[in-house]
Design a protein around this motif. Structure first.
Motif, PDB file in Angstrom:
ATOM      1  N   ILE A  84       2.834  84.411-103.198  1.00  0.00           N
ATOM      2  CA  ILE A  84       3.012  85.345-104.316  1.00  0.00           C
ATOM      3  C   ILE A  84       3.593  84.569-105.491  1.00  0.00           C
ATOM      4  CG2 ILE A  84       4.234  87.374-105.172  1.00  0.00           C
ATOM      5  CD1 ILE A  84       4.217  88.512-102.377  1.00  0.00           C
ATOM      6  N   LYS A  85       2.928  84.643-106.626  1.00  0.00           N
ATOM      7  CA  LYS A  85       3.413  83.947-107.819  1.00  0.00           C
ATOM      8  C   LYS A  85       4.672  84.640-108.345  1.00  0.00           C
ATOM      9  CE  LYS A  85       0.008  80.914-108.538  1.00  0.00           C
ATOM     10  NZ  LYS A  85       0.201  79.449-108.660  1.00  0.00           N
ATOM     11  N   SER A  86       5.634  83.831-108.788  1.00  0.00           N
ATOM     12  CA  SER A  86       6.856  84.400-109.355  1.00  0.00           C
ATOM     13  C   SER A  86       7.347  83.535-110.503  1.00  0.00           C
ATOM     14  CB  SER A  86       7.949  84.513-108.282  1.00  0.00           C
ATOM     15  OG  SER A  86       8.422  83.237-107.899  1.00  0.00           O
ATOM     16  N   CYS A  87       8.141  84.141-111.370  1.00  0.00           N
ATOM     17  CA  CYS A  87       8.794  83.438-112.480  1.00  0.00           C
ATOM     18  C   CYS A  87      10.244  83.886-112.546  1.00  0.00           C
ATOM     19  CB  CYS A  87       8.119  83.750-113.817  1.00  0.00           C
ATOM     20  SG  CYS A  87       6.445  83.132-114.003  1.00  0.00           S
ATOM     21  N   ILE A  88      11.121  82.936-112.834  1.00  0.00           N
ATOM     22  CA  ILE A  88      12.533  83.237-113.037  1.00  0.00           C
ATOM     23  C   ILE A  88      12.752  83.461-114.524  1.00  0.00           C
ATOM     24  CG2 ILE A  88      14.896  82.348-112.846  1.00  0.00           C
ATOM     25  CD1 ILE A  88      13.921  80.648-110.460  1.00  0.00           C
ATOM     26  N   VAL A  89      13.247  84.635-114.893  1.00  0.00           N
ATOM     27  CA  VAL A  89      13.384  84.966-116.309  1.00  0.00           C
ATOM     28  C   VAL A  89      14.735  85.616-116.606  1.00  0.00           C
ATOM     29  CG1 VAL A  89      10.893  85.274-116.576  1.00  0.00           C
ATOM     30  CG2 VAL A  89      12.324  87.257-116.090  1.00  0.00           C
ATOM     31  N   ASP A  90      15.103  85.525-117.855  1.00  0.00           N
ATOM     32  CA  ASP A  90      16.252  86.251-118.409  1.00  0.00           C
ATOM     33  C   ASP A  90      15.738  86.912-119.678  1.00  0.00           C
ATOM     34  OD1 ASP A  90      18.522  87.156-119.666  1.00  0.00           O
ATOM     35  OD2 ASP A  90      19.416  85.175-119.976  1.00  0.00           O
ATOM     36  N   SER A  91      15.293  88.152-119.537  1.00  0.00           N
ATOM     37  CA  SER A  91      14.620  88.825-120.646  1.00  0.00           C
ATOM     38  C   SER A  91      15.519  89.012-121.851  1.00  0.00           C
ATOM     39  CB  SER A  91      14.085  90.190-120.187  1.00  0.00           C
ATOM     40  OG  SER A  91      13.073  90.030-119.231  1.00  0.00           O
ATOM     41  N   ARG A  92      16.784  89.302-121.616  1.00  0.00           N
ATOM     42  CA  ARG A  92      17.680  89.555-122.738  1.00  0.00           C
ATOM     43  C   ARG A  92      17.816  88.336-123.639  1.00  0.00           C
ATOM     44  NH1 ARG A  92      23.135  92.023-120.389  1.00  0.00           N
ATOM     45  NH2 ARG A  92      22.979  90.095-119.171  1.00  0.00           N
ATOM     46  N   ALA A  93      17.790  87.136-123.040  1.00  0.00           N
ATOM     47  CA  ALA A  93      17.901  85.899-123.812  1.00  0.00           C
ATOM     48  C   ALA A  93      16.544  85.245-124.040  1.00  0.00           C
ATOM     49  CB  ALA A  93      18.837  84.916-123.107  1.00  0.00           C
ATOM     50  N   SER A  94      15.470  85.923-123.649  1.00  0.00           N
ATOM     51  CA  SER A  94      14.094  85.435-123.813  1.00  0.00           C
ATOM     52  C   SER A  94      13.851  84.104-123.087  1.00  0.00           C
ATOM     53  CB  SER A  94      13.760  85.269-125.309  1.00  0.00           C
ATOM     54  OG  SER A  94      13.827  86.516-125.971  1.00  0.00           O
TER      55      SER A  94
END
Length: 288
Positions: A84-94
């Protein structure tokens, strides 16, 4: 030790959300499931596999700035190992959002090539955004759209209906209302969601909830807990389930009339400071 908190919570608008997802699957090319990086298992939509069938899927481990970075990397490796493809993100800080676009196009490269071969150039990729309440769906969409198009509030259940949002990345997002499983098969799942704020605080015993959280922090992130609240081990009265909470109330000067400790205020403080990351970067669960 306090008993686990048993939560059974499935408002009618969430049952409706599942029907909306099924009804609109044919309109999208890919499903983007947003999880809270602090508890990916607990914040996953348990029936999603059954609902989306063979539709391509991408998982975003959002709020990574609040989670233990080592544990988050372990989750990314876990999803990789089960294809399963995944990405680590922090949307608030883009943070990590550019990679999301790259990975979406990688997942759909065959479909994109088919469209090019048919002369279907310029049609945007359409993605359905799903996730449990309060995982940051609206924040992700707004950062990708570079303007506030989805309503954002730090409480569950704000996004109630579906809406389409365009971006400058050749993507269109179909935002869906938050979805929770009809029942929590494991008590720890409901408890973790309550810790994260995915369950409405108004239906919870916040004092008991904060005690359970403090017990977890003591066992897994003691240094963070002690540093944040200036706790000394010898202060703790383990004969009293309120022991840690009482110390925090005392150390923070939380009293009510008559000199009694304000345990309600202390409970709210502990939960708020965990949810905002003020205690530290903490993960509630690890992949097994």
């Amino acid at each position: 030790m306090t008993d686990n908190i048993n939560i059974q919570w499935f408002p009618g608008h969430m049952a409706k959300a599942k029907r909306i997802i099924q009804k609109n699957l044919s309109l999208v090319d890919i499903i983007i499931e947003i999880l809270d990086a602090r508890a990916p298992k607990s914040s996953s939509s348990f029936d999603l596999d059954k609902i989306i069938n063979q539709k391509p899927r991408l998982i975003l481990l959002n709020k990574s700035d609040l989670a233990d970075p080592v544990v988050t990397k372990n989750w990314a490796n876990y999803y990789k190992n089960i294809n399963i493809k995944s990405c680590i993100v922090d949307s608030r800080a883009s943070k990590g959002l550019e990679k999301v676009v790259v990975v979406i196009k990688e997942i759909l490269k065959d479909e994109i090539q088919k469209r090019i071969n048919k002369g279907m150039i310029g049609r945007p990729i359409r993605a359905m955004i799903v996730g449990t309440p309060n995982v940051g769906k609206s924040s992700f969409i707004n950062r990708m759209a570079k303007q506030k198009k989805a309503r954002v509030e730090d409480r569950p259940g704000v996004t109630r209906g579906k809406q389409w949002i365009s971006t400058d990345f050749g993507l269109e997002f179909l935002d869906m209302p938050g979805v929770l499983s009809p029942k929590f098969e494991e008590k720890e799942v409901g408890e973790n969601l309550a810790f994260l704020g995915s369950v409405n605080d108004n239906i919870l015993d916040l004092e008991n909830l904060s005690i359970r959280l403090l017990e977890f922090l003591y066992s897994s992130y003691k240094n963070y807990l002690f540093n944040r609240y200036k706790i000394i081990e010898t202060q703790i009265d383990w004969e009293d389930s309120l022991g840690l909470l009482k110390i925090i109330a005392k150390n923070r000067g939380m009293f009510i009339s008559g000199g009694e400790l304000d345990l309600e205020r202390a409970s709210i403080t502990v939960l708020d400071e965990f949810r905002s990351g003020k205690i530290g970067r903490i993960s509630l669960e690890s992949p097994k």
